[in-house]
Design a protein around this motif. Structure first.
Motif, PDB file in Angstrom:
ATOM      1  N   GLU A  20      57.953 -10.931  39.130  1.00 48.66           N
ATOM      2  CA  GLU A  20      58.031  -9.664  38.527  1.00 48.66           C
ATOM      3  C   GLU A  20      59.467  -8.937  39.277  1.00 48.66           C
ATOM      4  N   GLU A  21      59.064  -9.138  40.919  1.00 48.64           N
ATOM      5  CA  GLU A  21      60.334  -8.696  41.414  1.00 48.64           C
ATOM      6  C   GLU A  21      61.430  -9.376  41.355  1.00 48.64           C
ATOM      7  N   ASP A  22      61.787 -10.643  40.792  1.00 45.39           N
ATOM      8  CA  ASP A  22      63.055 -11.044  40.928  1.00 45.39           C
ATOM      9  C   ASP A  22      63.207 -10.481  38.968  1.00 45.39           C
ATOM     10  N   ILE A  23      62.560 -10.113  38.675  1.00 43.45           N
ATOM     11  CA  ILE A  23      63.446  -9.844  37.167  1.00 43.45           C
ATOM     12  C   ILE A  23      63.643  -8.405  37.739  1.00 43.45           C
ATOM     13  N   ILE A  24      62.631  -7.592  37.916  1.00 46.14           N
ATOM     14  CA  ILE A  24      63.349  -6.601  38.338  1.00 46.14           C
ATOM     15  C   ILE A  24      64.413  -6.638  38.795  1.00 46.14           C
ATOM     16  N   LEU A  25      64.401  -7.264  40.159  1.00 44.54           N
ATOM     17  CA  LEU A  25      65.773  -7.116  40.742  1.00 44.54           C
ATOM     18  C   LEU A  25      66.864  -7.269  40.131  1.00 44.54           C
ATOM     19  N   VAL A  26      67.107  -9.021  39.222  1.00 49.70           N
ATOM     20  CA  VAL A  26      67.560  -9.108  38.171  1.00 49.70           C
ATOM     21  C   VAL A  26      68.551  -8.448  36.897  1.00 49.70           C
ATOM     22  N   SER A  27      67.120  -7.364  36.908  1.00 53.18           N
ATOM     23  CA  SER A  27      67.831  -6.567  35.446  1.00 53.18           C
ATOM     24  C   SER A  27      68.358  -5.630  35.783  1.00 53.18           C
ATOM     25  N   TYR A  28      68.389  -5.028  37.406  1.00 51.42           N
ATOM     26  CA  TYR A  28      68.628  -4.138  37.657  1.00 51.42           C
ATOM     27  C   TYR A  28      69.875  -4.633  37.794  1.00 51.42           C
ATOM     28  N   ILE A  29      70.609  -5.080  38.518  1.00 55.11           N
ATOM     29  CA  ILE A  29      71.397  -5.645  38.789  1.00 55.11           C
ATOM     30  C   ILE A  29      72.473  -6.314  37.803  1.00 55.11           C
ATOM     31  N   GLN A  30      72.079  -6.870  36.909  1.00 54.20           N
ATOM     32  CA  GLN A  30      72.329  -6.618  35.776  1.00 54.20           C
ATOM     33  C   GLN A  30      73.558  -5.518  34.818  1.00 54.20           C
ATOM     34  N   GLN A  31      72.604  -4.094  35.229  1.00 58.58           N
ATOM     35  CA  GLN A  31      73.270  -3.370  34.397  1.00 58.58           C
ATOM     36  C   GLN A  31      73.620  -2.540  35.473  1.00 58.58           C
ATOM     37  N   HIS A  32      73.571  -2.610  36.965  1.00 63.04           N
ATOM     38  CA  HIS A  32      74.446  -1.802  38.146  1.00 63.04           C
ATOM     39  C   HIS A  32      75.450  -2.959  38.210  1.00 63.04           C
ATOM     40  N   GLY A  33      74.873  -3.838  38.038  1.00 58.98           N
ATOM     41  CA  GLY A  33      76.182  -4.493  39.265  1.00 58.98           C
ATOM     42  C   GLY A  33      75.516  -5.629  40.692  1.00 58.98           C
ATOM     43  N   PRO A  34      76.331  -5.779  41.192  1.00 55.48           N
ATOM     44  CA  PRO A  34      75.118  -5.967  42.883  1.00 55.48           C
ATOM     45  C   PRO A  34      76.286  -5.119  43.748  1.00 55.48           C
ATOM     46  N   GLY A  35      75.729  -4.631  44.861  1.00 48.74           N
ATOM     47  CA  GLY A  35      76.476  -4.108  45.913  1.00 48.74           C
ATOM     48  C   GLY A  35      75.747  -3.201  45.516  1.00 48.74           C
ATOM     49  N   ASN A  36      75.617  -1.685  46.786  1.00 48.42           N
ATOM     50  CA  ASN A  36      74.872  -0.763  46.927  1.00 48.42           C
ATOM     51  C   ASN A  36      73.309  -1.162  47.311  1.00 48.42           C
TER      52      ASN A  36
END
Length: 337
Positions: A20-36
């Motif tokens: 679940e955490e993985d998906i949350i992280l991936v979807s966030y990075i998908q939307q905002h890109g890595p960084g910050n």
DNA sequence: AAGGGCACCAACCGCCCCCAA
DNA sequence: CTTGGGGGCGGTTGGTGCCCT
């Protein structure tokens, strides 16, 4: 410990990441890109340290990571590079774009160091190298200097190859790696596996057998892709109401993984070739531009050229080795296989 | 079958560097 | 020039699974 941890917040979760955490992280990075990364825990609601998020992404979730058994070729590279660079895993990893520094470090500590030690023990029976240890520390800064030279070479190579990258679909490294099948079955737990497990749990219906049995191969890369195809096939059935990631778009997640990993297959011999990702939406395009750029660029480095440099160094190294005290390591690597 | 030892690896910790204010 | 925060990196640890006795 002496210093408080970087994330001294109360309630920061530690330990293994859940799907679940993985998906949350991936979807966030998908939307905002890595960084910050500092903003990631607060924006996603993850009870994780920012560093933990970054580490999870770079070492595990990032597209284009090759996992599983190291090939003989990779072993040679690592041994040689370790002899040249020392324990500068990030620098070593830059020569192996599909491997993370953590992966290389672990592999070195668990496999290669023992092998070399064993061989070193055998070697010491015939030749004594008592002065190598003292020379080793003496040559630390020279080695660092050499690393910088190598990095400069690499940067130059990157810059030169970038111009042609769009027109050269075949990646020089991939045929090398693809020709060497990953030995044995992979027992590693990939992100895809975790996420596919999660997706399988979410799915009330069992996954379609046709999607699971695309290739009943022992090849770890194939299993990687297969697991991704599980997620790919189930993406449309991922209802926000069934999960905790209401902010994410299942289709985006689907295409993120299916595209990213299906793009890297022995069949097409390329990492994320532009031609092979026809259905990228804007978000994914952004992610690929931002995140896959580095791996793509690095993967564009003609490894054969790098290897030539490396082995030229080895050939021209006697004087350097004497100075740097790494002759033993090079000798071992030369006799290693 | 059980349990002790070992191997592996994901993840954490803390130091260091870089850069913006 | 100084300083503080963010990110990168390397060393280390803890959990888990396998193997051997």
């Amino acid at each position: 410990m002496g210093r408080p941890p970087c994330c001294d917040k109360i309630g920061v979760k530690k330990g293994p990441w859940t799907p679940e955490e993985d998906i949350i992280l991936v979807s966030y990075i998908q939307q905002h890109g890595p960084g910050n990364w500092r903003a990631v825990p607060s924006n996603t609601g993850l009870l994780r340290c920012s560093k933990s998020c970054r580490l999870r992404w770079t070492n595990y979730l990032r597209p284009g990571i090759k996992r599983g058994n190291f090939t003989e070729h990779e072993e040679k590279m690592i041994i040689h590079l370790q002899a040249l660079l020392g324990n500068r895993w990030a620098a070593i990893a830059s020569y192996l774009p599909e491997r993370t520094d953590n992966d290389i470090k672990n592999y070195w500590n668990t496999h290669l160091r023992k092998k070399l030690k064993k061989l070193q023990g055998n070697d010491e029976n015939s030749t004594t190298s008592s002065s190598s240890q003292s020379n080793f520390s003496k040559g630390q800064w020279e080695r660092r200097l050499q690393t910088d030279i190598h990095m400069a070479k690499k940067a130059l190579c990157d810059a030169l190859s970038l111009d042609k990258s769009d027109h050269s679909p075949a990646n020089p490294i991939i045929p090398i790696l693809a020709q060497q099948p990953v030995q044995g079955s992979s027992s590693y737990a990939s992100s895809a596996e975790n996420i596919s497990k999660l997706l399988q749990n979410w799915m009330k219906n069992s996954p379609k057998p046709s999607q699971l049995s695309r290739a009943d191969s022992e090849n770890s890369q194939s299993s990687f892709n297969n697991n991704l195809s599980i997620g790919s096939g189930s993406g449309s059935s991922l209802s926000p109401s069934e999960g905790t990631i209401s902010a994410t778009t299942p289709e985006g997640f689907d295409s993120l993984f299916s595209e990213s990993c299906n793009a890297f297959t022995p069949e097409n011999n390329a990492i994320f070739p532009v031609e092979s990702k026809p259905n990228l939406n804007a978000e994914n395009e952004f992610l690929f531009q931002v995140e896959s750029k580095s791996s793509l660029e690095e993967s564009q480095v003609p490894l054969t050229l790098l290897e030539k440099w490396l082995f030229d160094d080895a050939i021209n190294a006697p004087a350097q080795e004497e100075l740097m005290g790494i002759g033993m390591g090079l000798g071992l690597s030369a006799n290693f296989f």
